[in-house]
Scaffold this motif. Structure first.
Motif, short mmCIF file in Angstrom:
data_model
loop_
_atom_site.label_atom_id
_atom_site.label_comp_id
_atom_site.label_asym_id
_atom_site.label_seq_id
_atom_site.Cartn_x
_atom_site.Cartn_y
_atom_site.Cartn_z
N MET A 62 27.63 34.08 39.80
CA MET A 62 28.97 33.93 40.34
C MET A 62 29.72 35.24 40.16
SD MET A 62 30.33 30.20 39.22
CE MET A 62 31.36 30.11 40.67
N LYS A 63 30.75 35.39 40.96
CA LYS A 63 31.64 36.54 40.81
C LYS A 63 32.91 36.09 40.13
CE LYS A 63 30.10 39.12 44.86
NZ LYS A 63 30.51 39.65 46.17
N TYR A 64 33.67 37.04 39.62
CA TYR A 64 34.96 36.72 39.02
C TYR A 64 35.92 37.88 39.18
CZ TYR A 64 34.09 39.84 35.09
OH TYR A 64 33.88 40.96 34.33
N ARG B 199 48.35 41.20 39.29
CA ARG B 199 47.65 42.47 39.08
C ARG B 199 46.20 42.20 38.69
NH1 ARG B 199 47.43 46.79 34.69
NH2 ARG B 199 48.08 45.16 33.26
N VAL B 200 45.26 42.92 39.29
CA VAL B 200 43.84 42.79 38.97
C VAL B 200 43.54 43.63 37.74
CG1 VAL B 200 41.49 43.25 39.75
CG2 VAL B 200 43.17 42.37 41.36
N LEU B 201 42.94 43.00 36.72
CA LEU B 201 42.59 43.70 35.49
C LEU B 201 41.12 44.11 35.47
CD1 LEU B 201 44.49 41.43 32.96
CD2 LEU B 201 45.24 43.61 33.92
N SER B 202 40.25 43.23 35.94
CA SER B 202 38.81 43.51 35.95
C SER B 202 38.13 42.57 36.93
CB SER B 202 38.21 43.37 34.55
OG SER B 202 38.41 42.06 34.07
N ALA B 203 36.88 42.90 37.25
CA ALA B 203 36.11 42.07 38.17
C ALA B 203 34.64 42.41 38.03
CB ALA B 203 36.56 42.30 39.62
N GLY B 204 33.81 41.48 38.42
CA GLY B 204 32.36 41.70 38.37
C GLY B 204 31.62 40.41 38.64
N GLU B 205 30.49 40.26 37.97
CA GLU B 205 29.68 39.06 38.08
C GLU B 205 29.57 38.42 36.71
OE1 GLU B 205 25.91 40.21 39.70
OE2 GLU B 205 26.79 40.84 41.60
N PHE C 225 34.17 32.48 41.44
CA PHE C 225 33.92 32.07 42.82
C PHE C 225 32.49 32.43 43.22
CE2 PHE C 225 36.09 36.11 42.54
CZ PHE C 225 35.43 36.95 43.42
N PRO C 226 31.98 31.82 44.29
CA PRO C 226 30.59 32.04 44.71
C PRO C 226 30.32 33.50 45.09
CG PRO C 226 31.52 30.14 45.83
CD PRO C 226 32.65 30.83 45.13
N GLY C 227 29.09 33.91 44.88
CA GLY C 227 28.68 35.27 45.18
C GLY C 227 28.79 35.67 46.64
N ARG C 228 28.80 34.73 47.54
CA ARG C 228 28.87 35.06 48.97
C ARG C 228 30.28 35.49 49.39
NH1 ARG C 228 28.40 29.55 48.68
NH2 ARG C 228 30.15 28.38 49.52
N ILE C 229 31.28 35.24 48.53
CA ILE C 229 32.65 35.67 48.82
C ILE C 229 32.86 37.06 48.22
CG2 ILE C 229 35.10 35.18 48.41
CD1 ILE C 229 34.30 32.20 48.21
N LEU C 230 33.43 37.95 49.00
CA LEU C 230 33.69 39.31 48.52
C LEU C 230 34.88 39.31 47.57
CD1 LEU C 230 33.34 41.24 51.90
CD2 LEU C 230 31.62 41.01 50.09
N HIS C 231 34.84 40.23 46.61
CA HIS C 231 35.97 40.36 45.68
C HIS C 231 37.29 40.57 46.42
CE1 HIS C 231 32.90 41.27 42.52
NE2 HIS C 231 33.75 40.53 41.82
N GLU C 232 37.26 41.42 47.44
CA GLU C 232 38.50 41.71 48.16
C GLU C 232 39.01 40.50 48.95
OE1 GLU C 232 35.21 44.00 50.46
OE2 GLU C 232 35.62 43.43 48.39
N GLU C 233 38.09 39.63 49.39
CA GLU C 233 38.52 38.41 50.07
C GLU C 233 39.26 37.48 49.10
OE1 GLU C 233 35.09 37.89 53.48
OE2 GLU C 233 34.70 37.07 51.49
N MET C 234 38.75 37.37 47.88
CA MET C 234 39.42 36.54 46.88
C MET C 234 40.73 37.18 46.46
SD MET C 234 39.59 33.76 45.24
CE MET C 234 38.00 33.04 45.57
N ARG C 235 40.74 38.48 46.34
CA ARG C 235 41.97 39.20 45.97
C ARG C 235 43.09 38.91 46.96
NH1 ARG C 235 46.10 40.39 44.10
NH2 ARG C 235 46.88 42.47 43.68
#
Length: 81
Positions: free
Chosen positions: A1-3, A35-41, A18-28
């Motif tokens: 999963m991504k976060y 404010r975004v602090l961090s992101a990854g898997e 969220f699921p891996g098929r969703i891009l980080h920027e889409e969730m953002r």
């Protein structure tokens, strides 16, 4: 999963998984004011969360404390770290 870990209006770290098929920027785009602090898997290995990676599009990466922040939210606690 991504976060993504956001800083909410109260200054608390709030993870969204969220699921891996969703891009980080889409969730953002769904949470535009925080404010975004961090992101990854993230994955659960042996009962522990393991965070790694980055989001080039958001310009952030996984941090050493991300797993603790995510664990605290699953335990029903907020993390102020």
């Amino acid at each position: 999963m991504k976060y993504i870990i956001f800083e909410d209006f109260g200054g608390h770290q709030t993870p969204i998984l969220f699921p891996g098929r969703i891009l980080h920027e889409e969730m953002r785009d769904q949470i535009p004011y925080a404010r975004v602090l961090s992101a990854g898997e993230v994955e659960c290995i042996g009962g522990e969360f393991v965070c790694r990676g980055r989001s080039k599009a958001l310009g952030v990466k996984a941090s050493a404390e991300d797993a603790a922040v995510i664990s605290a939210h699953f335990a029903g606690q907020e993390s102020d770290t």
